[in-house]
Enzyme design. Structure first.
Site, PDB file in Angstrom:
ATOM      1  N   HIS A 145      37.476  52.352  39.267  1.00 15.27           N
ATOM      2  CA  HIS A 145      37.962  51.018  38.862  1.00 15.27           C
ATOM      3  C   HIS A 145      36.966  50.070  38.219  1.00 15.27           C
ATOM      4  CE1 HIS A 145      37.165  49.497  43.308  1.00 15.27           C
ATOM      5  NE2 HIS A 145      36.123  50.117  42.771  1.00 15.27           N
ATOM      6  N   HIS A 146      35.657  50.414  38.205  1.00 15.08           N
ATOM      7  CA  HIS A 146      34.687  49.470  37.635  1.00 15.08           C
ATOM      8  C   HIS A 146      34.433  49.674  36.133  1.00 15.08           C
ATOM      9  CE1 HIS A 146      33.722  48.023  41.589  1.00 15.08           C
ATOM     10  NE2 HIS A 146      33.213  49.185  42.002  1.00 15.08           N
ATOM     11  N   ALA A 147      34.802  50.830  35.583  1.00 12.94           N
ATOM     12  CA  ALA A 147      34.440  51.110  34.182  1.00 12.94           C
ATOM     13  C   ALA A 147      35.107  50.108  33.242  1.00 12.94           C
ATOM     14  CB  ALA A 147      34.847  52.539  33.823  1.00 12.94           C
ATOM     15  N   ASP A 186      37.204  45.191  39.533  1.00  8.90           N
ATOM     16  CA  ASP A 186      36.953  44.301  38.390  1.00  8.90           C
ATOM     17  C   ASP A 186      37.347  44.885  37.033  1.00  8.90           C
ATOM     18  OD1 ASP A 186      34.898  46.180  38.527  1.00  8.90           O
ATOM     19  OD2 ASP A 186      33.283  44.753  38.144  1.00  8.90           O
TER      20      ASP A 186
END
Ligand code: ZLV
Ligand code: CA
Ligand code: ZN
Length: 393
Positions: A145-147, A186
């Protein structure tokens, strides 16, 4: 014989790629793709594969990755080679292109394959849903989920979740994204900041100066300018160390319940990061397998098409327990499986205790202090209720 039966007319599909699990981030790196092998072997030991459609997922194509990522970034990702980093330079500030090659997002052998396989599993899962062939599709190898569009971040290079949600959006008017990883989701939040077709909800530990990535405050709800339809469509649930099953479930059910009622999604994408479990190497919560799984159960009860993604999870034995229990919930056999790990489970000694549901005392000895006063949790529910006044389906 195993007690696992296949409910008629209810389809669960399971998407994985054994090649993905063979990659290594480096000896000291907390992300261990091998946890996927351990999880799968426990799922299979319980006989659950007989109650699902099992697929070896493809690698996503360049074009599929480019539905979200910039071609500059993908081209670089496809050509960089791991460089032996001199020990003493490792933690200094190398010239990082796209945030690649640092200690969080190292360059390793087969990096591009690893990324495209993670995204391939997530996309296959989304497509089984949109083809109406699955009610729940599982991609434990996804959830990164951060990429960002043109940047790696926090062990994530390709955002398989964003790519899968974009696929869902080709068929469904609205998608609800829910993220129970201990870190803030994010990358997914940012990708859908300016649309009202995706509502993102992340539950996470929040401590801007001391816990990655430092974003996701209660009142960060999407850029609030006049012309942004996505305003108010990001929900953040910032938490402190030590939250328990009971508190988490109260929050989760109350918040997700209200959101489903108001936003009326046509499908749910649930990131099941297992680093929110007690005893995780990076996490800080006191969640047990039961409490983590209760979130999956609640989403399933909404009766909407559901995609389950993996995510974080740095104590492999607990990751395997959680994702096994959650697979059983998807199938609907959670009340029929034994809480004792099957005798023939490979790597059985990895699990330390022979139960699927270790107690907090077994996991931690002394449970982590709970720093979430009930009053604060009420405030969070209140804030979300008020935020939802600005949302309509
Ligand atoms: O679970 O990292 O704190 C989805 C996910 O959400 C940082 N990174 C960054 C910011 C400054 N740095 C520190 C650099 C650390 C580099 C190596 C570790 C090595 C050993 C043990 C722990 C870490 C570590 N890194 C712990 N937390 C970080 C975070 C990134 C967390 C990503 C979570 C990913 C898969
Ligand atoms: Ca989260
Ligand atoms: Zn995480």
């Amino acid at each position: 014989e195993s007690g696992i039966t296949r409910p008629k007319g209810y389809n669960v599909s399971f998407h994985c790629n054994p090649e993905m699990e063979k990659h290594h981030f480096g000896m000291t790196h907390p992300m261990k793709p091998w946890r996927l092998t351990l999880s799968k072997s426990l799922i299979y030991s319980y006989g659950m594969s007989f109650a699902m459609d099992n697929y070896i997922s493809r690698a996503a194509t360049y074009e599929e990755l480019a539905s979200f990522h910039s071609t500059d970034y993908l081209d670089f990702l496809g050509t960089v080679l791991p460089e032996p980093v001199p020990r003493d330079l490792e933690n200094q500030n190398p010239d990082l292109k796209f945030n690649l090659g640092g200690s969080d997002c190292p360059l390793f052998d087969g990096l591009y394959d690893y990324c495209s396989m993670s995204a391939g599993g997530a996309l296959d899962a989304a497509r089984k849903i949109t083809a109406n062939q699955s009610d729940i599709a599982i991609a434990w190898g996804g959830g990164l989920h951060h990429a960002k569009r043109a940047e790696a971040s926090g062990f994530c290079y390709i955002n398989d979740i964003v790519i899968a949600i974009l696929e869902l959006l080709r068929f469904y008017p609205r998608v609800l994204y829910v993220d129970i990883d201990v870190h803030h989701g994010d990358g997914v939040e940012e990708a859908f900041f300016s649309t009202d077709r995706v509502m993102t909800v992340s539950f996470h530990k929040y401590d801007p100066n001391n816990f990655f990535p430092g974003t996701g405050a209660l009142d960060d709800n999407g850029p609030k300018n006049e012309h942004n339809p996505g305003a108010h469509h990001a929900v953040n649930v910032p938490l402190n160390d030590g939250i328990t099953d009971e508190q988490y479930d109260m929050l989760f059910n109350s918040i997700i319940g209200k959101i489903v009622e108001k936003f009326r999604p046509s499908a749910i994408a649930l990131q099941c990061g297992a680093d929110s479990l007690a005893g995780d190497r990076l996490g800080r919560f006191n969640l047990q397998v039961q409490g983590h799984g209760a979130c999956v159960e609640f989403c399933k009860k909404m009766g909407l098409p559901l995609v389950l993604f993996g995510g974080g999870g740095y104590t492999p034995r607990n990751v395997a327990r959680a994702w096994t229990y959650e697979t059983s919930i998807a199938i609907g056999c959670q009340d029929n499986i034994s809480s004792v790990l099957p005798q023939h489970t490979p790597w059985r000694d990895q699990f330390r205790q022979d139960t699927l549901f270790p107690t907090l005392e077994q996991i931690l000895g002394e449970p982590r202090q709970n720093r979430n006063p009930q009053k604060r949790l009420q405030e969070i529910v209140q804030h979300v209720s008020e935020q939802l006044r600005f949302v309509q389906a």
